[in-house]
Enzyme design. Structure first.
Site, PDB file in Angstrom:
ATOM      1  N   SER A 154      -5.109  -2.639   2.230  1.00  0.00           N
ATOM      2  CA  SER A 154      -5.500  -3.637   3.234  1.00  0.00           C
ATOM      3  C   SER A 154      -6.989  -3.841   3.443  1.00  0.00           C
ATOM      4  CB  SER A 154      -4.868  -3.311   4.581  1.00  0.00           C
ATOM      5  OG  SER A 154      -3.600  -3.876   4.628  1.00  0.00           O
ATOM      6  N   LYS A 176     -11.424  -4.796  13.293  1.00  0.00           N
ATOM      7  CA  LYS A 176     -10.034  -5.195  13.077  1.00  0.00           C
ATOM      8  C   LYS A 176      -9.264  -4.939  14.363  1.00  0.00           C
ATOM      9  CE  LYS A 176      -6.214  -4.380   9.793  1.00  0.00           C
ATOM     10  NZ  LYS A 176      -5.802  -3.706   8.540  1.00  0.00           N
ATOM     11  N   SER A 214      -4.051  -6.503   4.924  1.00  0.00           N
ATOM     12  CA  SER A 214      -3.907  -7.028   6.256  1.00  0.00           C
ATOM     13  C   SER A 214      -5.240  -7.267   6.973  1.00  0.00           C
ATOM     14  CB  SER A 214      -3.066  -6.077   7.105  1.00  0.00           C
ATOM     15  OG  SER A 214      -3.699  -4.800   7.164  1.00  0.00           O
TER      16      SER A 214
HETATM   17  N1  GLN Z   1      -0.109  -4.926   1.948  1.00  0.00           N
HETATM   18  C1  GLN Z   1       0.346  -3.587   2.169  1.00  0.00           C
HETATM   19  C2  GLN Z   1       1.518  -3.561   3.107  1.00  0.00           C
HETATM   20  O1  GLN Z   1       1.927  -4.608   3.554  1.00  0.00           O
HETATM   21  C3  GLN Z   1      -0.762  -2.737   2.628  1.00  0.00           C
HETATM   22  C4  GLN Z   1      -0.970  -2.762   4.078  1.00  0.00           C
HETATM   23  C5  GLN Z   1      -2.116  -1.937   4.525  1.00  0.00           C
HETATM   24  O2  GLN Z   1      -2.851  -1.358   3.729  1.00  0.00           O
HETATM   25  N2  GLN Z   1      -2.233  -1.817   5.825  1.00  0.00           N
HETATM   26  O3  GLN Z   1       2.050  -2.528   3.384  1.00  0.00           O
END
Ligand code: GLN
Length: 502
Positions: free
Chosen positions: A163, A64, A139
């Site tokens: 994410s 990532k 993400s």
């Molecule tokens: N979708 C969640 C957010 O936007 C989780 C993001 C993540 O786990 N990095 O905060």
């Protein structure tokens, strides 16, 4: 007779797959083709000379874009770090490198890991390999897509509120969010430091297990990292000894959950019950407050963590264009951050500001503690919790971009786990209208082994209705060289690693 592949041939087949498919999917921001081929050549030479090879020698792993890999770009999906080159490697990356893994490239993500669809990337969205009109989730959407489109064997992602698990569910991958502190965060670009964890995305539970075992453990460079006692890794299986107890939290099966997902998850639970598990309906009464607490704590930490991107130390800078220092900060940040990053910086700064701190941030932290206690009480009665990973399957690209609140609701079943610091895994549990469904298993801290064990059972019956494929001959050959050493540590570990060359 099966064809024997060299490491170079195997690597080339993955690079060809990327060349063929990634134009449509856009899982990768960068593919390190030349470097990867050169490394594969070295692996072949090592094998030819019968030299000792590592546990993951020649295995292609994607990173990532918020993970540092020395001398490589890492932009966190942001324009502000478009040209940032890492000067050191994250501990998790280094650990994989030490056992021979080859990093194939960096994967797309929502900017600084803020988002649930990978549409907040400054470099355009990633599309779901199952259906290109749908999002991948986020993400870590690039990692989930790269893994499920078979453009790498496995990938690393990060999970702050879901994410890893949510994109794994949307794309049909296995995604593990480890116990907070189980994996060093050193070299992971900080989003919300009290919640962030690095973890694997893979095509099988066993692959995720191998990668987790390779990256876990105490690291002097991350003061929050834990020593994982050896006994945890070799602990006796619950399955062989006692009847397992599974809790079904009623707050995760409420209106808003797609009825077909509800049916899908409960069918698997019924099967486990038929096979001898004890299933109990339980309650986590403060679940309703989790999303609100998360969306205060996380932006508060974001506002502080992202303060370092000011045009002085890293990446993009309006130096030379601005009249004074303040204007330079303002211009750099205005041009460098996307809308969602700005929204969260503003929200977080507000939540922490004098006069509001007690009403928002402090209250959110108190709520977090109550949510944690719900789990502590529950785990006195049951060993696992099973829930859906997400309330819906993947949604259409563009469908939620103008509605942040609806977007935030995608995380409703994942954020509590981060707030409580627990481990959880998302396992593919079949398809609805051609789109993957994720089943989430949650367990007590540091009981990842039990997640893998139950995960494997579920996977054999429901893994997109297919059994994991056998290893190609090349990988089997690599494994034979490490078998003695490895099996002594960890029996039953290798056989399913899915590094299919097609
Ligand atoms: N979708 C969640 C957010 O936007 C989780 C993001 C993540 O786990 N990095 O905060």
């Amino acid at each position: 007779m099966k064809k024997q592949l060299s490491c170079q041939e195997l690597v080339k087949s993955y690079l060809d797959k990327i060349k063929k498919d990634d134009g449509k999917i856009h899982a990768f921001l960068e593919v390190w083709s030349d470097e990867v081929m050169a490394k594969a050549k070295k692996v072949d030479a090592k094998i030819a000379k019968k030299e000792k090879i590592g546990l993951l020698e020649g295995i292609l792993i994607a990173l990532k874009d918020n993970l540092l890999y020395k001398n490589h770009l890492a932009s966190s999906g942001s324009k502000i770090l478009e040209k940032y080159i890492a000067s050191y490697s994250a501990t998790a990356v280094k650990k994989l490198e030490d056992v021979g893994a080859i990093f194939i490239g960096r994967t797309n993500m929502d900017e600084f890991a803020m988002g649930s669809s990978t549409e907040n990337s400054a470099y355009g969205p990633t599309k779901n390999p199952r259906d290109l009109s749908q999002v991948t989730g986020g993400s870590s959407g690039g990692s989930a897509a790269a893994v499920t489109a078979k453009m790498c064997v496995a990938a690393l992602g990060s999970d702050t509120g879901g994410s890893i698990r949510q994109p794994a569910a949307f794309c049909g991958a296995v995604g593990l969010k480890p116990t907070y502190s189980a994996v060093s965060r050193y070299g992971l670009m900080a989003m919300s430091s009290s919640l962030d964890q690095i973890g694997p995305l893979a095509n099988t539970v066993e692959d995720a297990e191998i990668i987790f075992n390779a990256i876990k453990g105490r690291d002097a460079k991350d003061a929050t990292s834990s020593v994982i006692a050896r006994s945890e890794a070799t602990k006796q299986s619950r399955f062989r000894n006692d009847k397992i107890k599974i809790g079904i939290p009623k707050e995760y099966f409420v209106s808003g959950l797609d009825p077909q997902i509800k049916q899908n998850i409960l069918a698997t639970v019924a099967k486990l019950e038929k096979d001898g598990a004890e299933v109990k309906k339980i309650s986590l009464p403060h679940t309703d407050y989790a999303l609100a607490a998360y969306y205060l704590i996380m932006p508060a930490e974001v506002s502080s963590n992202l303060a370092r991107f000011d045009g002085v130390k890293y990446g993009l800078s309006s130096r030379g264009k601005a009249k004074n220092l303040l204007e330079m900060y303002n211009q750099t940040r205005a041009n460098g951050f996307g809308a969602e990053a700005k929204r969260r910086i503003i929200l977080g700064t507000f939540a922490l500001s004098a006069g509001y701190y007690d009403a928002y941030y402090k209250k959110a932290r108190q709520t977090q503690e109550i949510i944690k206690q719900d789990f502590v009480k529950t785990f006195k009665d049951v060993d696992y919790l099973i829930t859906p990973t997400t309330p819906t399957t993947a949604f259409k690209l563009g469908e939620r971009t103008d509605d942040p609140l609806t977007m935030y609701l995608s995380d409703i079943f994942t954020v509590s786990v981060n707030l409580a610091g627990l481990p959880a895994i998302s396992i593919p549990n079949g398809l609805i209208n051609g789109l993957p469904v994720g089943l989430q298993i949650i367990s007590r801290p540091f009981e990842e082994n039990n997640l893998f064990e139950l995960g494997k059972i579920i996977e054999t019956t429901h893994y997109l209705n297919k059994k994991p494929r056998r290893l190609p001959a090349f990988t089997r050959r690599l494994i034979i060289a490490t078998l003695g050493r490895f099996f002594a540590l960890c029996p039953n570990s290798w056989p399913a690693i899915n590094c299919s060359a097609n």
